[in-house]
Design an enzyme around this catalytic site. Structure first.
Site, short mmCIF file in Angstrom:
data_model
loop_
_atom_site.label_atom_id
_atom_site.label_comp_id
_atom_site.label_asym_id
_atom_site.label_seq_id
_atom_site.Cartn_x
_atom_site.Cartn_y
_atom_site.Cartn_z
CG HIS A 61 -20.28 29.93 51.29
ND1 HIS A 61 -19.73 30.88 52.12
CD2 HIS A 61 -19.98 28.72 51.86
CE1 HIS A 61 -19.13 30.30 53.13
NE2 HIS A 61 -19.27 28.98 53.01
CG ASP A 65 -20.26 27.06 58.59
OD1 ASP A 65 -20.66 26.93 57.41
OD2 ASP A 65 -19.05 27.11 58.88
CG HIS A 66 -20.80 30.82 56.07
ND1 HIS A 66 -19.90 31.86 56.09
CD2 HIS A 66 -20.07 29.70 56.36
CE1 HIS A 66 -18.69 31.40 56.36
NE2 HIS A 66 -18.76 30.09 56.52
CG HIS A 119 -15.43 26.95 50.47
ND1 HIS A 119 -14.75 26.02 51.22
CD2 HIS A 119 -16.52 27.30 51.20
CE1 HIS A 119 -15.41 25.79 52.34
NE2 HIS A 119 -16.48 26.56 52.35
CG ASP A 138 -15.91 29.60 54.80
OD1 ASP A 138 -15.75 30.57 55.57
OD2 ASP A 138 -16.53 28.57 55.13
#
Length: 262
Positions: A61, A65-66, A119, A138
């Site tokens: 996604h 932070d990904h 999410h 997540d």
């Protein structure tokens, strides 16, 4: 003669405050991939320690932070970027957009995309059926699930039930070290769940030694994760919704977790 599936090696790379980046290598071909690179530096350091280059970047996604390391790693290694078709406009540097049910490979190791909105609206998980692995980003955590930033309880419940039906031996790699807090919350709902109590003893020992609580398995999650168990009468009763619709029960569990401080 039955052919043994190609072995997929997976290593966890800690990043930021509580993220895990996953480094994958296909044993049959030497192809190397990284899942959800929060930042580039720890990935580069791991590759240099192993003497590897990077062939593929996989995103579940769009959150920073990904995907934070996408462009730097792509520029350094020439790696292609694979991400969710439903969110292609928010994945930096994306080369191939994967839709629900579409497959791709890491070397000789096949993966299938599973759309799991909730999410975020465009979240996707990646299932490797031959290697019995799931990269859930997540959406599914150990004893938890992601907050509903862009989706609805109905969407997230459906997403989790799609993952829940995968084989129980599936190894689950998720994006964050949230297990201890998730478990403490789960115990408020199921204090008499012996599987949950045993898992928490294991988690406490691991964290006391600064060791990761991941990966987990779907068998463990089915037995301990309240967000996968919202259709059980005991969970409905625990949140005051005996006989309630699972979506309503799930929504109440999620609301309580959002407010939980423990």
């Amino acid at each position: 003669m039955t052919q043994t599936p190609p072995r997929l090696d997976v290593a966890l790379i800690p990043a930021l405050s509580d993220n895990y980046i996953h480094l994958l290598r296909c044993g049959a071909t030497g192809t190397v991939a990284v899942v959800d690179p929060a930042e580039a530096a720890p990935v580069t350091a791991a590759l240099e320690r192993c003497g590897w280059t990077l062939d593929l970047i996989i995103n579940t996604h769009h959150h920073g932070d990904h995907v934070g390391g996408n462009l730097e790693l792509k520029a350094r290694y020439g790696a292609a970027i694979v991400g969710p078709a439903a969110d292609r406009d928010r994945i930096p540097g994306i080369d191939r957009a994967i839709a629900d049910g579409e497959s791709f490979t890491v070397g000789a190791c096949p993966f299938i995309g599973i759309d799991v909105p909730g999410h975020t609206r465009g979240h996707i998980a990646f299932h490797g059926p031959e290697d019995a692995v799931l990269f859930s980003g997540d959406t599914l955590f150990s004893m938890g699930c992601g907050r509903l930033f862009e989706g609805t309880p109905a969407q997230m419940w459906r997403s989790l039930t799609r993952l829940r039906v995968l084989p129980p031996e599936t190894t689950v790699y998720c994006g964050h070290e949230y297990t201890a807090g998730n478990g403490r919350f789960a115990l408020t709902l199921e204090p008499d769940n012996t599987n949950l109590a045993a898992r928490m003893r294991e988690v406490t020992a691991l964290r006391a030694n600064d060791r990761p609580t991941l990966p987990t398995t779907l068998a463990v999650e089915r037995a301990t994760n309240p967000f996968l168990r919202a259709d059980l009468p005991a969970l409905a009763a625990a949140v005051g919704l005996a006989g309630g619709d699972p979506v309503a029960v799930f929504a109440e569990i999620r609301r309580r977790k959002d407010d939980f401080r423990g």
